[in-house]
Design a protein around this motif. Structure first.
Motif, short mmCIF file in Angstrom:
data_model
loop_
_atom_site.label_atom_id
_atom_site.label_comp_id
_atom_site.label_asym_id
_atom_site.label_seq_id
_atom_site.Cartn_x
_atom_site.Cartn_y
_atom_site.Cartn_z
N GLN A 161 -5.48 -25.04 -28.12
CA GLN A 161 -4.86 -25.02 -26.79
C GLN A 161 -5.01 -23.65 -26.14
O GLN A 161 -5.23 -23.56 -24.93
N ARG A 162 -4.93 -22.60 -26.95
CA ARG A 162 -5.16 -21.27 -26.40
C ARG A 162 -6.61 -21.11 -25.95
O ARG A 162 -6.89 -20.52 -24.90
N GLN A 163 -7.55 -21.65 -26.75
CA GLN A 163 -8.96 -21.55 -26.37
C GLN A 163 -9.23 -22.33 -25.09
O GLN A 163 -10.02 -21.91 -24.24
N TYR B 127 -7.94 -20.17 -22.28
CA TYR B 127 -8.82 -19.00 -22.12
C TYR B 127 -10.12 -19.40 -21.40
O TYR B 127 -10.57 -18.72 -20.47
N ASP C 114 -5.54 -23.57 -32.96
CA ASP C 114 -5.52 -22.62 -31.84
C ASP C 114 -6.28 -23.15 -30.62
O ASP C 114 -6.55 -22.41 -29.69
N ARG D 56 -0.47 -17.13 -19.33
CA ARG D 56 0.16 -18.15 -20.18
C ARG D 56 1.66 -17.97 -20.25
O ARG D 56 2.40 -18.94 -20.48
N THR E 160 -5.33 -13.68 -19.77
CA THR E 160 -4.89 -14.96 -20.33
C THR E 160 -3.45 -14.92 -20.81
O THR E 160 -2.64 -15.81 -20.52
N GLU E 161 -3.10 -13.91 -21.58
CA GLU E 161 -1.75 -13.87 -22.15
C GLU E 161 -0.68 -13.74 -21.07
O GLU E 161 0.37 -14.38 -21.14
#
Length: 669
Positions: A439-441, A444, A437, A460, A456-457
């Motif tokens: 890349q999401r961190q 963020y 995970d 993205r 963030t969502e």
């Protein structure tokens, strides 16, 4: 940065030093002499930026697609002649040259003030005599050249030294630039970029041997000449008395009418008269003011002596140091991607030159101050946050230009932890973690640097160019109270329309006048883009760097057009160029940005009026905040959104002169 007046002296008074050459011919000769060796020219990229930026439009924030095309043409011309190019960029301002850097920044600030005065009085772009190169062009050029498959070197010393050293070490065909320091280095031939005829690949070559013959000097005397004339290490004003003494004893046989030319000849004559004496350096010291720091002169001379070379004017040569093989704290990959990261980690320092911002407009703070909070978060990721004690808090020395800062010393800026669950992550964890995970961190954390992590969502889910623009607009809106809803609309209209534009179409845009506030906002946004690139590097690249480049996110003339249209309440069909899908995307982005601002207690107000234009200017889209429209744009499916767009479009075509605010009111009620 060069020696004052030396380049002009050579061009105007030393005709045997300058010769017109064909790089085609030299390249073929080189290939014959060194079979299998590709002729290579080392390019001083910093000295070529003005040559590469050929667009007529420069005041609006940069014509980046046109610039990319210009670079491609440059590369192709050399490629056709079988010449390989290596581009060298300055990576750091050395401490010994900081005083000169500061002096030039102060001068640039005066030039910027004159530019804004001209815009306000004439509402036009100034002539080329006031040309100010677009902000961030060095950073963007590095990535442009990477996109075009070119090799770049980002230095850890003054760029001209590394250009000369690399060219000598690799037996290059020559070096290309426009800096009189290249007349001093004992290296490969020096070609002028200002005299370059790209269509014929013809330019002027400067001969150091002929230059020495003109002045009666040896090649090894040139570094001393440069220092006694004054350069970036030995200030010119410290040499004034010495130069007067040289002039008093100089008996000129030339017809020089230029005072500076006579000074150069007088100083050269003095060096020539003592060069063979057993203690020649003592003779120099006798001529200098009492108490003059000779170590300064030594440092100046050393700055021109390349690896494996020596000088009769240096008392003790320092340990050999091949500057191309220094060990860095960062991998070359990170160093090449973003200068700020390397400088903060290795030197604890960061700097930023002038940009086009109106110091007389108190409603828009200096860009250095607007983005400082974000930089502090980046510093925290890179350096850590200490143990919580103020005394142990890491600090970064910032040399940033902003109104009222005379740059007498750096600002000591503390790191600022991120207010996110789990605290501030380290750069090491973000760069090298193998967490699925991660890349999401990374994304963020990058968004947290701009205080938009709650979105963030949503961000993205957008294309990179739209996510970057939205992130910056929310951040700028929070930091700059005077940013209006109309300003935001103009930025959104620009980024949505840009992908459909070619360089030729952008070049052909005609603007009725230049608005000084639009200029200021454009360059503020560009600096934000560079700050985002720094955050992206620190966070392990949640964005592809190329997606953040201005040829994908920003065009100065296009933004200026949209700014004038939005503040002038032009019909939405005109602003979005008859493209229904762009209107739907615009609605979604506008709602997200206004809602994100609202969560931070910031309500975007319609613009009062265009600063230079005749329009009263309430927001073109001021009635788009209808609850029904918000619900449809944010939560509705594609069919519902398309239905809204069709209704809006039908309304537009039936009443072509009706403003967007009017038709939205019609179909939302």
């Amino acid at each position: 940065m060069g020696i004052k007046g030396l380049q002009g002296f050579v061009q105007n008074s030393c005709l045997t030093v300058c010769s017109t050459v064909s790089l085609w011919t030299i390249s073929k000769r080189h290939m014959s002499s060194y079979p299998g060796c590709i002729p290579t020219i080392v390019v001083d990229a910093m000295g070529c930026l003005r040559t590469w930026y050929t667009s007529d439009g420069w005041i609006h924030g940069g014509q980046w697609k046109e610039y990319l095309s210009s670079l491609q043409n440059f590369i192709t011309a050399f490629k056709n002649a079988g010449i390989r190019l290596v581009f060298v960029f300055d990576g750091v301002i050395e401490e010994k040259k900081r005083a000169e850097w500061v002096k030039r920044r102060i001068q640039n600030s005066d030039e910027v003030s004159k530019i804004f005065s001209f815009i306000k009085s004439s509402r036009q772009q100034p002539g080329r005599n006031m040309f100010f190169i677009p902000s961030g062009i060095a950073t963007f050029t590095r990535f442009a050249l990477k996109t075009l498959g070119q090799e770049i070197i980002c230095t850890q010393v003054e760029g001209d030294y590394e250009v000369a050293a690399y060219a000598l070490k690799h037996n290059c065909l020559g070096l290309l630039g426009e800096d009189s320091d290249y007349l001093i280095f004992n290296t490969v031939p020096y070609f002028s970029v200002n005299k370059l005829r790209l269509d014929k690949l013809v330019t002027v070559m400067y001969s150091r041997e002929a230059f020495c013959g003109e002045l009666g000097l040896r090649l090894s005397d040139l570094p001393l000449l440069a220092c006694l004339l004054g350069n970036d290490i030995v200030p010119e004003n410290m040499m004034e008395n010495f130069q007067r003494r040289c002039m008093a004893s100089y008996h000129s046989h030339s017809n020089e009418r230029n005072k500076r030319a006579n000074v150069i000849r007088a100083v050269a004559a003095f060096i020539s008269s003592i060069q063979l004496l057993p203690h020649a350096l003592k003779e120099v010291e006798k001529m200098l003011p009492l108490g003059f720091d000779m170590t300064l002169l030594q440092k100046g001379i050393e700055s021109y002596v390349l690896p494996q070379q020596s000088s009769p004017w240096i008392r003790s040569r320092p340990h050999p140091c091949d500057l191309l093989t220094i060990e860095f704290a960062l991998d070359q990959h990170f160093k090449g991607e973003n200068n700020m990261i390397c400088n903060v980690l290795c030197l604890g320092e960061s700097d930023c030159s002038n940009t086009l911002e109106d110091d007389s407009d108190p409603k828009i703070p200096g860009q250095a101050l607007v983005f400082r909070t974000c930089r502090q978060h980046i510093y925290a990721i890179l350096l850590g946050i200490g143990n919580g004690s103020p005394d142990m808090c890491p600090m970064v020395r910032e040399w940033y230009v902003y109104p009222g800062n005379l740059l007498k010393k750096p600002d000591l800026v503390p790191v600022l932890p991120l207010s996110i669950p789990g605290g501030t992550p380290t750069a090491r964890s973000l760069w090298f973690s193998e967490d699925p995970d991660i890349q999401r961190q990374r994304f963020y954390t990058c968004m947290a640097c701009f205080h938009v992590e709650k979105w963030t969502e949503e961000l993205r889910g957008l294309g990179s160019h739209l996510a970057a623009t939205s992130c910056l607009l929310i951040y700028i809106a929070i930091q700059v109270d005077s940013l209006s809803l109309t300003d935001v609309e103009a930025f959104l209209a620009q980024v949505l329309c840009l992908p459909g534009k070619t360089a030729t179409q952008l070049n052909a845009l005609q603007l009725p006048y230049v608005d000084s506030r639009a200029v200021h906002l454009a360059f503020l946004f560009l600096r934000g883009l560079i700050t985002l690139m720094g955050a992206n590097s620190a966070c392990g690249y949640p964005f592809k760097m190329m997606d953040l480049m201005p040829w994908n996110t920003f065009d100065g003339k296009l933004f200026h057009q949209k700014y004038l249209q939005c503040h002038g309440r032009r019909p939405v069909e005109e602003i979005f160029e008859n493209n229904v899908s762009l209107i739907a995307q615009f609605l979604k982005l506008r709602i997200m940005i206004t809602d994100a601002c609202a969560t931070q207690n910031r309500t975007l107000q319609p613009g009062l009026k265009s600063t230079s234009g005749p329009f009263p200017g309430p927001s073109t889209f001021q009635d788009l905040d209808k609850p029904q429209l918000k619900k449809a744009a944010v939560t509705g499916g594609e069919s519902e959104k398309n239905s809204i767009s069709r209704i809006a479009w039908k309304r537009l075509h039936s009443e072509s002169k009706v403003y967007c605010s009017t038709f939205c009111q019609g179909f939302c009620t």
